[in-house]
Design an enzyme around this catalytic site. Structure first.
Site, mmCIF file in Angstrom:
data_model
loop_
_atom_site.group_PDB
_atom_site.id
_atom_site.type_symbol
_atom_site.label_atom_id
_atom_site.label_comp_id
_atom_site.label_asym_id
_atom_site.label_seq_id
_atom_site.Cartn_x
_atom_site.Cartn_y
_atom_site.Cartn_z
ATOM 1 N N ASP A 49 0.860 -1.180 0.000
ATOM 2 C CA ASP A 49 0.000 0.000 0.000
ATOM 3 C C ASP A 49 0.901 1.237 0.000
ATOM 4 O O ASP A 49 2.131 1.145 0.131
ATOM 5 C CB ASP A 49 -0.928 -0.015 1.214
ATOM 6 C CG ASP A 49 -2.236 0.721 0.950
ATOM 7 O OD1 ASP A 49 -2.255 1.628 0.101
ATOM 8 O OD2 ASP A 49 -3.245 0.381 1.598
ATOM 9 N N GLU A 100 -11.196 6.208 4.194
ATOM 10 C CA GLU A 100 -10.212 5.680 5.139
ATOM 11 C C GLU A 100 -10.336 6.316 6.524
ATOM 12 O O GLU A 100 -11.428 6.482 7.053
ATOM 13 C CB GLU A 100 -8.811 5.819 4.533
ATOM 14 C CG GLU A 100 -8.690 5.097 3.201
ATOM 15 C CD GLU A 100 -7.281 5.105 2.660
ATOM 16 O OE1 GLU A 100 -6.362 4.704 3.388
ATOM 17 O OE2 GLU A 100 -7.108 5.485 1.483
#
Length: 647
Positions: free
Chosen positions: A327, A518
């Site tokens: 990521d 997020e």
């Protein structure tokens, strides 16, 4: 575009591609030598990979393991050639100056030419977050987020949706998407809940047809309407404990405190069909950590450093043969200095590092670690072999440039029709007193609420920008547009319900959340204020509650209209006041329906029936979180799988 123009475009694209392929032979014609085996498309992929790998230097191998961000090479693409970069990505909101499909294709082809200028002419792989459509690109069809798709209980629809997403993505250049998220969101306070198909891993597994929509069947990955898929976030990102996250985040990037058995049942099992049945091409580790209860709580392991779960469980036991992509700066969260972070991440089994800012340091450090013997040459070769295999399977060596034959289909009427159907099937009817829904097409209507006429809110996060935005405008229809199109009666609209409410009207109040992504969507998390449309003003708090303005609108309309239907636009269940719920005649959860507000209106008026079912449990209060079907003290307001149906 005329048929002749399309044909000429195809000929031009093919000619450019053939020129590039000819260049790959590296002087073969002049020297009278045949092209190297890796350039022979008649050979098996494994043989081509072995041949190319045998010709590569350490620097070229490490370059293939490196991905950086568009902004590092947009003004000057020469670093792609200099460092032999294997991949480029666009993060949320990272677009070419002109945000159109053709500008995207032109930009990526420019980057590709820089990649083909390297010694071995290895093509570039471009990745993007097409998580509910190619949301970064203005003009793309924006579909419901995964939580809404999970509510449809329709794996075939999910496959069709992601096929359209793949077509629009690849037609504009990228060959790789960082989707789908196959986590099971176990706590709705998490800011990524809407990226999950369900709290139930079994339902998540059913929706993994998304992978087939992206990639097609075996052997179809090189088709111009397919992209490489990414199963994420491996593993446990949906099972972290509230309060364990670092910084201002509350649950995102936190710690899953669990036993190995429970972790398998909630977080790992989804990867078995993703790998073995759907053959997903790439996997992205989670930012989160796991802390096994068997050996005592207090020693969490970052997933980006978890050799047991990546190299062991994923690759060796489950049999994943694709490649693992980190990521965004994921290895930076591994304990230790930079060299330790690089070494640990690679040895854990990460094959390509997403390094938007530190790609040069990553290359230099990894090369030093290999030369010092702390990362083996075998581990490097394994990583590069996995990456090259996917590049060959994508057909990039034969067709490195964007195949634009489907570019005029981006945002087409047919694609929007599918998005409308998906939005309609995702609607969940939670309450419906007799005579309320469906609404007659000649009724006078009074429409209110913050989300009735806001396409940015109904699209949610990952739309044009990372966090999305209330001021973002995309092609499509708002819910108010859809309501107006379905009735011949008079429609009065007042966002805050301050306009007089005719006593004979039926009220529709569309309420809910504003966009987030997020950690900024965590309940109690930080407030975003950094999109251009925010003008530096922090967004409303994320608390799983209706805003005071929305609550007032509901009260006013439900008190004065003959009947009132409330529609919630949100990425997760919201806590409802029992007394206010009692005053509602109908209640609909619309999730984040994307570009097609018409799809929300269709079942309101009976054009389509309500068929959606809750993919998550709906709590009575925030104190009940986390709440999931199967809990010993399970007592939700609306249970998992609940949903009234109409004809």
């Amino acid at each position: 575009m005329s048929s002749r123009a399309k044909w000429l475009l195809l000929l031009t694209t093919a000619a450019v591609a053939l020129t590039a392929v000819a260049a790959l032979a590296t002087g073969a014609g002049a020297a009278g030598k045949p092209p190297p085996p890796y350039m022979d498309p008649s050979l098996p992929v494994s043989q081509r990979v072995d041949d190319l790998l045998s010709r590569m230097t350490l620097a070229e191998k490490v370059g293939q393991m490196t991905q950086t961000e568009r902004y590092q090479v947009y003004a000057d693409e020469t670093p792609i050639t200099k460092y032999g970069l294997g991949s480029i990505l666009s993060g949320g909101g990272s677009t070419p100056a002109e945000n159109t499909p053709r500008a995207w294709a032109d930009m990526i082809d420019r980057f590709q030419r820089a990649a083909l200028a390297t010694r071995l002419h290895i093509p570039l792989l471009y990745g993007i977050d097409s998580v509910h459509g190619d949301g970064n690109m203005l003009g793309a069809t924006v579909f419901p987020h995964n939580i809404g798709l999970g509510a449809t209980r329709d794996p075939g629809l999910v496959r069709d949706v992601e096929h359209v997403v793949a077509e629009e993505t690849r037609a504009s250049g990228p060959q790789w998407t960082f989707a789908p998220c196959i986590c099971a969101a176990r706590d709705d306070r998490w800011g990524r809940t809407y990226e999950s198909f369900s709290e139930d891993p079994s339902l998540v597994e059913q929706m993994e047809t998304a992978i087939d929509g992206f990639q097609g069947a075996r052997g179809q990955l090189s088709n111009p309407d397919r992209v490489l898929a990414t199963a994420k976030h491996y593993a446990g990102d949906g099972d972290t404990k509230y309060g364990t996250a670092s910084g201002d985040y509350k649950i995102d990037q936190g710690i899953a405190i669990t036993s190995r058995e429970d972790f398998w049942n909630t977080s790992l099992r989804q990867y078995v069909p993703a790998v073995q049945d759907h053959h997903v091409g790439s996997v992205m580790p989670s930012y989160s950590s796991v802390d096994w209860t068997e050996d005592g709580v207090g020693n969490p392991i970052k997933m980006h450093a978890n050799q047991e779960l990546i190299q062991g469980t994923l690759k060796s036991e489950i049999g994943f043969d694709g490649f693992v992509i980190s990521d965004w700066e994921g290895i930076h969260q591994i304990p230790g200095d930079w060299a330790t972070q690089v070494r640990t991440g690679v040895n854990a089994g990460i094959d390509m590092m997403m390094e938007p800012n530190s790609y040069k340091d990553f290359i230099a450090t990894l090369m030093s670690e290999v030369k010092a013997g702390r990362v083996s040459s075998a581990r490097i070769d394994d990583a590069v072999r996995r990456i090259l295999t996917k590049k060959f399977e994508l057909g990039l060596f034969e067709h490195p440039f964007t195949d634009r034959r489907n570019i005029d289909e981006v945002g087409s009427a047919a694609h929007h029709a599918l998005a409308r159907r998906a939005a309609a099937e995702s609607q969940v009817l939670l309450k419906n007193d007799p005579g309320t829904l469906p609404i007659g097409t000649n009724r006078d209507l009074y429409v209110a609420g913050s989300n009735a006429d806001n396409i940015g809110n109904q699209a949610g996060g990952w739309t044009l920008t990372w966090q999305g935005g209330s001021t973002n405008v995309i092609p499509g229809t708002t819910i108010l547009d859809g309501i107006g199109a379905h009735t011949s009666g008079r429609v009065t609209y007042s966002e805050d319900a301050s306009a007089p409410i005719p006593g004979n009207s039926l009220g529709i109040v569309v309420v809910g959340e504003t966009p987030y992504s997020e950690g900024f969507g965590d309940v109690g998390g930080p407030r975003w204020a950094y999109d251009p449309g925010d003008h530096g003003v922090p967004r409303p708090v994320k608390d799983m509650q209706l805003s005071s303005a929305d609550r007032q609108a509901v009260d006013r309309v439900c008190a004065a209209a003959t009947r009132c239907a409330v529609v919630i636009v949100s990425g997760r269940p919201l806590i409802l006041d029992p007394a206010q719920l009692q005053r509602m005649d109908a209640l609909v959860e619309a999730w984040l329906p994307g570009s097609e507000g018409m799809g929300v209106a269709d079942p309101l008026f009976g054009t389509r029936p309500y068929t959606g079912k809750l993919p998550v449990s709906w709590p009575r209060s925030l104190d009940q979180e986390p709440i999931n079907v199967g809990d010993a003290d399970y007592d939700p307001l609306f249970p998992f799988g609940y949903g009234l149906q109409t004809r």
